[in-house]
Structure formats: structure tokens, C-alpha cells
Scaffold this motif. Structure first.
Motif, mmCIF file in Angstrom:
data_model
loop_
_atom_site.group_PDB
_atom_site.id
_atom_site.type_symbol
_atom_site.label_atom_id
_atom_site.label_comp_id
_atom_site.label_asym_id
_atom_site.label_seq_id
_atom_site.Cartn_x
_atom_site.Cartn_y
_atom_site.Cartn_z
ATOM 1 N N UNK A 10 0.863 -1.172 0.000
ATOM 2 C CA UNK A 10 0.000 0.000 0.000
ATOM 3 C C UNK A 10 0.901 1.223 0.000
ATOM 4 N N UNK A 11 0.564 2.218 -0.784
ATOM 5 C CA UNK A 11 1.370 3.432 -0.866
ATOM 6 C C UNK A 11 0.760 4.511 0.016
ATOM 7 N N UNK A 12 1.601 5.128 0.837
ATOM 8 C CA UNK A 12 1.170 6.262 1.641
ATOM 9 C C UNK A 12 1.557 7.539 0.916
ATOM 10 N N UNK A 13 0.697 8.544 0.991
ATOM 11 C CA UNK A 13 1.026 9.807 0.330
ATOM 12 C C UNK A 13 2.194 10.474 1.047
ATOM 13 N N UNK A 16 1.082 12.018 4.288
ATOM 14 C CA UNK A 16 0.695 11.115 5.380
ATOM 15 C C UNK A 16 1.907 10.420 6.005
ATOM 16 N N UNK A 17 2.817 9.968 5.182
ATOM 17 C CA UNK A 17 3.950 9.177 5.669
ATOM 18 C C UNK A 17 4.707 9.828 6.828
ATOM 19 N N UNK A 18 5.148 11.093 6.722
ATOM 20 C CA UNK A 18 5.922 11.652 7.837
ATOM 21 C C UNK A 18 5.104 11.796 9.120
ATOM 22 N N UNK A 19 3.811 12.056 8.983
ATOM 23 C CA UNK A 19 2.959 12.167 10.188
ATOM 24 C C UNK A 19 2.841 10.831 10.902
ATOM 25 N N UNK A 20 2.598 9.780 10.128
ATOM 26 C CA UNK A 20 2.445 8.449 10.722
ATOM 27 C C UNK A 20 3.784 7.971 11.287
ATOM 28 N N UNK A 21 4.858 8.198 10.548
ATOM 29 C CA UNK A 21 6.191 7.775 10.996
ATOM 30 C C UNK A 21 6.564 8.481 12.306
ATOM 31 N N UNK A 35 3.142 -0.580 21.597
ATOM 32 C CA UNK A 35 3.368 -0.166 20.216
ATOM 33 C C UNK A 35 4.075 -1.256 19.431
ATOM 34 N N UNK A 36 3.552 -1.546 18.258
ATOM 35 C CA UNK A 36 4.175 -2.530 17.388
ATOM 36 C C UNK A 36 5.595 -2.083 17.061
ATOM 37 N N UNK A 40 5.458 -1.267 9.616
ATOM 38 C CA UNK A 40 4.395 -1.952 8.884
ATOM 39 C C UNK A 40 3.342 -2.505 9.836
ATOM 40 N N UNK A 41 3.794 -3.129 10.905
ATOM 41 C CA UNK A 41 2.862 -3.652 11.899
ATOM 42 C C UNK A 41 2.054 -2.551 12.560
ATOM 43 N N UNK A 42 2.695 -1.421 12.816
ATOM 44 C CA UNK A 42 2.018 -0.266 13.419
ATOM 45 C C UNK A 42 0.895 0.233 12.501
ATOM 46 N N UNK A 43 1.180 0.365 11.213
ATOM 47 C CA UNK A 43 0.163 0.807 10.263
ATOM 48 C C UNK A 43 -0.981 -0.203 10.203
ATOM 49 N N UNK A 44 -0.653 -1.489 10.191
ATOM 50 C CA UNK A 44 -1.694 -2.514 10.207
ATOM 51 C C UNK A 44 -2.558 -2.401 11.455
ATOM 52 N N UNK A 45 -1.938 -2.162 12.611
ATOM 53 C CA UNK A 45 -2.688 -1.998 13.863
ATOM 54 C C UNK A 45 -3.651 -0.813 13.784
ATOM 55 N N UNK A 46 -3.194 0.297 13.201
ATOM 56 C CA UNK A 46 -4.050 1.476 13.052
ATOM 57 C C UNK A 46 -5.248 1.162 12.159
#
Length: 127
Positions: A10-13, A16-21, A35-36, A40-46
């Protein structure tokens, strides 16, 4: 993390990427046991969390549907009453124009929606 053969990309814009990271790194520091350890696991958890919240709203509060929102109000369709509730900030509190209340089921539903963060007000006292 080794991905299984069934894993999909899945591609993050770029917005979005720096905010999530940054949030993942912060969560790793503040609450490492919750926290995962992999991004990748963290994004899946969200994503799972968002899906579970949507499923909860659909099963526990049936008949309500967010049909629109802007920076001043949210519009919730109430199928039981066949009416639309307008939720806004009034006197620093959430207010339902349909019920003329700060604590009706429409306000409670609005509080569970992520779109609540889009309402603009200098001060919102939730309780």
C-alpha cells in the motif's frame, strides 16, 4: 519484518507518511509495550483499529449515519426518527440542534467519529 506471500503493498502519500512515521516513533518512546515494533505492523494496527471502530458504530449505534460535515457542523442521519441532526459547537460545547441538547445520542455518536476533529472552535469542552 518478513512479509508473507499473501502480503500486499500500500502506498502512503507524501503528506501522510511523515505524520504516521513521527507518531510511531513517539509511541515507541512513550508506550513501547503497547506499540508494534515494526512500522508496517504499526500501520496494520491502526487500520484494524479504524475498521473495528466502524464496525462498533454500525452494530452498537444502528440507524445513524454521518452524511456530511464541514468546519462548523456535522450532519447525522437518524433513520429511526427520519430526521437529520445538526451537530455544532455552541457555548464551547457540542450541541445538537435537532434535540436542542448537549448530551443526546447524536452528540455521543459525533464524539465517536474521527470527523469531530474537523469542527473548528476556539474552545470545545467535551465534558
Amino acid at each position: 519484518m518478513v512479509l508473507s506471500r499473501d502480503a500486499k503493498n500500500v502506498t502512503l502519500s507524501s503528506a501522510v507518511y511523515p505524520r504516521v512515521k513521527a507518531r510511531w516513533e513517539q509511541d515507541l518512546d512513550v508506550k513501547p509495550s503497547q506499540t508494534n515494533k515494526t512500522f508496517t505492523g504499526y500501520i496494520n494496527d491502526i487500520l484494524i483499529s479504524v475498521l473495528e471502530k466502524d464496525e462498533f458504530l454500525e452494530t452498537k449505534i444502528p440507524g445513524f449515519d454521518l452524511i456530511g460535515h464541514n468546519s462548523k457542523q456535522m450532519f447525522i442521519k437518524d433513520a429511526k426518527k427520519s430526521k437529520i441532526a445538526e451537530i455544532m459547537v455552541k457555548s464551547s460545547k457540542l450541541y445538537c440542534a435537532l434535540c436542542k441538547s448537549n448530551d443526546c445520542e447524536h452528540v455521543q455518536y459525533a464524539l465517536l467519529r474521527p470527523e469531530i476533529t474537523k469542527l473548528k472552535s476556539d474552545t470545545v469542552m467535551l465534558f
